[in-house]
Write an enzyme that holds these catalytic residues in place. Structure first.
Site, short mmCIF file in Angstrom:
data_model
loop_
_atom_site.label_atom_id
_atom_site.label_comp_id
_atom_site.label_asym_id
_atom_site.label_seq_id
_atom_site.Cartn_x
_atom_site.Cartn_y
_atom_site.Cartn_z
N CYS A 1 31.21 27.96 37.65
CA CYS A 1 32.38 27.57 36.84
C CYS A 1 33.28 26.56 37.57
O CYS A 1 34.13 25.94 36.94
CB CYS A 1 33.19 28.79 36.46
SG CYS A 1 32.19 30.05 35.69
N HIS B 1 40.26 27.12 34.57
CA HIS B 1 38.99 27.61 34.03
C HIS B 1 39.30 28.80 33.11
O HIS B 1 40.06 29.68 33.46
CB HIS B 1 38.09 28.05 35.19
CG HIS B 1 36.90 28.84 34.76
ND1 HIS B 1 36.13 28.48 33.67
CD2 HIS B 1 36.35 30.00 35.24
CE1 HIS B 1 35.17 29.37 33.51
NE2 HIS B 1 35.29 30.30 34.44
N ASN C 1 34.26 32.43 27.85
CA ASN C 1 34.04 31.74 29.12
C ASN C 1 32.83 30.81 28.96
O ASN C 1 31.69 31.27 28.90
CB ASN C 1 33.81 32.78 30.21
CG ASN C 1 33.56 32.17 31.57
OD1 ASN C 1 33.34 30.97 31.69
ND2 ASN C 1 33.59 32.99 32.60
N1 ACO Z 1 33.87 47.51 25.59
C1 ACO Z 1 34.37 48.75 25.82
N2 ACO Z 1 34.41 49.30 27.03
C2 ACO Z 1 33.91 48.59 28.06
C3 ACO Z 1 33.37 47.28 27.89
C4 ACO Z 1 33.36 46.78 26.58
N3 ACO Z 1 32.86 45.54 26.32
N4 ACO Z 1 32.96 46.83 29.08
C5 ACO Z 1 33.24 47.79 29.98
N5 ACO Z 1 33.81 48.83 29.38
C6 ACO Z 1 34.26 50.10 29.98
C7 ACO Z 1 33.61 50.34 31.32
O1 ACO Z 1 32.37 50.97 31.17
C8 ACO Z 1 34.63 51.23 31.98
O2 ACO Z 1 34.46 52.54 31.55
P1 ACO Z 1 34.51 53.74 32.61
O3 ACO Z 1 35.90 53.68 33.18
O4 ACO Z 1 34.26 54.94 31.75
O5 ACO Z 1 33.45 53.45 33.61
C9 ACO Z 1 35.96 50.73 31.44
O6 ACO Z 1 35.66 50.00 30.25
C10 ACO Z 1 36.71 49.83 32.40
O7 ACO Z 1 35.82 48.86 32.94
P2 ACO Z 1 36.27 47.79 34.00
O8 ACO Z 1 35.07 47.02 34.45
O9 ACO Z 1 37.12 48.43 35.06
O10 ACO Z 1 37.20 46.90 33.12
P3 ACO Z 1 38.14 45.74 33.57
O11 ACO Z 1 39.53 46.02 33.19
O12 ACO Z 1 37.89 45.32 35.01
O13 ACO Z 1 37.65 44.53 32.67
C11 ACO Z 1 36.30 42.55 32.82
C12 ACO Z 1 36.31 44.08 32.77
C13 ACO Z 1 36.86 42.03 31.55
C14 ACO Z 1 34.84 42.10 32.96
C15 ACO Z 1 37.14 42.08 34.04
O14 ACO Z 1 36.78 42.79 35.19
C16 ACO Z 1 36.98 40.61 34.29
O15 ACO Z 1 37.36 39.79 33.50
N6 ACO Z 1 36.45 40.23 35.48
C17 ACO Z 1 36.25 38.85 35.81
C18 ACO Z 1 34.98 38.38 35.16
C19 ACO Z 1 34.85 36.88 35.18
O16 ACO Z 1 35.79 36.15 35.06
N7 ACO Z 1 33.58 36.43 35.31
C20 ACO Z 1 33.24 35.08 35.20
C21 ACO Z 1 33.34 34.36 36.51
S1 ACO Z 1 33.07 32.70 36.32
C22 ACO Z 1 31.40 32.30 36.41
O17 ACO Z 1 30.93 31.85 37.43
C23 ACO Z 1 30.50 32.49 35.23
#
Ligand code: ACO
Length: 365
Positions: free
Chosen positions: A112, A252, A282
């Site tokens: 990214c 980004h 994204n």
């Molecule tokens: N719908 C419902 N529940 C979900 C979903 C979903 N789509 N996805 C995960 N959950 C659940 C999980 O299983 C977890 O449940 P548990 O507590 O029972 O285990 C709970 O929701 C919380 O999960 P987290 O992973 O802690 O959620 P978080 O608040 O961290 O959000 C997210 C997840 C959105 C992925 C966040 O961590 C994030 O945005 N991270 C950065 C990702 C990113 O930007 N990546 C791209 C990088 S750029 C590149 O190079 C492509």
């Protein structure tokens, strides 16, 4: 010499996948996705659309704005994590189909952050007078590498492309400072494990789903909020400016919460931060040029404005660039880059034919 950004264009597939559509596919819901990411919908490529075809669509628009013929382009850099092949480079497919007969072309892989890296490289090439006109493209079809059964990743990504034309000019402007950083020790936080030389594609890798994106979301989140603010401050300082001089930050577009946390760390008002992750998700390296096109369209970015591009991604990589926005150079006569597509096609067919005939003559055809 300065590298002015004189053309821009974006392309996204017409097919839209909403959070409600996703809720029919995996165990998730609109409220969860919006509250955790800010994303409401994303665009998904049709089977006939590829990273190169989206790149070409965006590039033609950028050339049109810059009033530049494909044959006048000296350098094409395609930043992508979803190239058409391991090789040849997607940039070469773009070069051929645009008819950019005089251009060097290569792909750049920095996830990214790639568009910022590519802008920096093209700027250096112009500033050292190695090239005059460059095309920098960010393009992705991430939907082809997402496990549509993995709710932790499939909700995040979208497809699209954005392109800038950079041109040499003596007036100060364009990219005036940048920082590029990496930390390979975090490579496993965001990875597509199989399909490279380390783990070539095999029935086992496919069975185990190793050809899909794998991500440690929380760690990536923490890393992103830390480096976005740091890199912005560093690039602004390097340009001998302060944050008050910056009229718009174009980050980004990965997650609304990451963007808001970074802005808070910088003490920078969200009204001066471009956000469109809600409609595209994204799109990785394409997100900054797509957001830029929309900022221009809505009048939020105008000639003379100082803006910061900042991004982070797999690698891990991150970077930021300070840009004095230029707009197109004045022109005497308009050209239509799309008109050159037929010529490009004819040229390509002719070159293939010549190679066939050469093969027959030399006995290996
Ligand atoms: N719908 C419902 N529940 C979900 C979903 C979903 N789509 N996805 C995960 N959950 C659940 C999980 O299983 C977890 O449940 P548990 O507590 O029972 O285990 C709970 O929701 C919380 O999960 P987290 O992973 O802690 O959620 P978080 O608040 O961290 O959000 C997210 C997840 C959105 C992925 C966040 O961590 C994030 O945005 N991270 C950065 C990702 C990113 O930007 N990546 C791209 C990088 S750029 C590149 O190079 C492509």
């Amino acid at each position: 010499m300065y590298a002015h950004i004189t053309g821009w264009g974006m392309a996204v597939p017409s097919r839209v996948l909403t959070n409600h559509d996703l809720a029919q596919m995996v165990e998730t819901d609109n409220e969860w996705i919006v509250s955790r990411t800010g994303i409401q919908e994303r665009h998904i490529a049709n089977p006939e659309q590829t990273s190169a075809s989206l790149a070409i669509e965006a590039a033609l628009k950028a050339l049109e704005v810059a009033n530049l013929k494909p044959v006048d382009v000296d350098l094409i850099i395609v930043s992508t994590s979803t190239p058409e092949h391991v090789f040849p480079a997607t940039a070469c497919l773009v070069q051929d189909r645009l008819g950019a007969a005089r251009a060097g072309a290569f792909d750049l892989s920095a996830a990214c952050s790639g568009f910022i890296y590519a802008l920096d490289i093209a700027t250096q090439a112009i500033r050292t007078e190695s090239v005059k006109n460059a095309l920098v493209i960010g393009t992705e079809t991430l939907s082809r590498f997402v496990d549509w059964e993995d709710r932790t990743t499939c909700i995040l990504f979208g497809d699209g492309a954005g392109a800038f034309v950079l041109q040499a000019g003596e007036e100060p402007g364009g990219l005036i400072s940048s920082v590029m950083r990496s930390d390979g020790s975090g490579g496993n936080l965001l990875i597509l494990p199989a399909g490279g030389s380390h783990l070539p594609a095999s029935p086992e890798t496919v069975r185990e789903g190793l050809h899909y994106i794998q991500m440690h979301g929380r760690e990536v989140f923490r890393f992103a909020t830390r480096v976005m603010a740091q890199a912005t401050e560093e690039a602004v300082k390097k340009a001998h400016l302060s944050l008050e001089d910056i009229s718009l930050i174009i980050p980004h577009q990965a997650n609304q919460r990451i963007i808001e946390t970074a802005a808070r760390k910088l003490n920078f008002p969200m009204e001066r931060v471009m956000v469109n992750v809600d409609r595209y998700g994204n799109t990785s390296t394409a997100s900054i040029p797509i957001a830029t096109c929309e900022a221009i369209q809505s009048g939020r970015l105008q000639a003379g404005d100082k803006t910061v591009f900042v991004g982070f991604g797999a690698g891990l990589t991150w970077g930021a660039a300070v840009v004095i926005w230029s707009g197109p150079f004045p022109v005497r006569r308009r050209v239509r880059p799309t008109r050159y597509r037929l010529l490009a096609r004819l040229r390509s067919i002719l070159l293939r034919l010549v190679r066939r005939i050469e093969g027959i003559i030399w006995g290996n055809g």
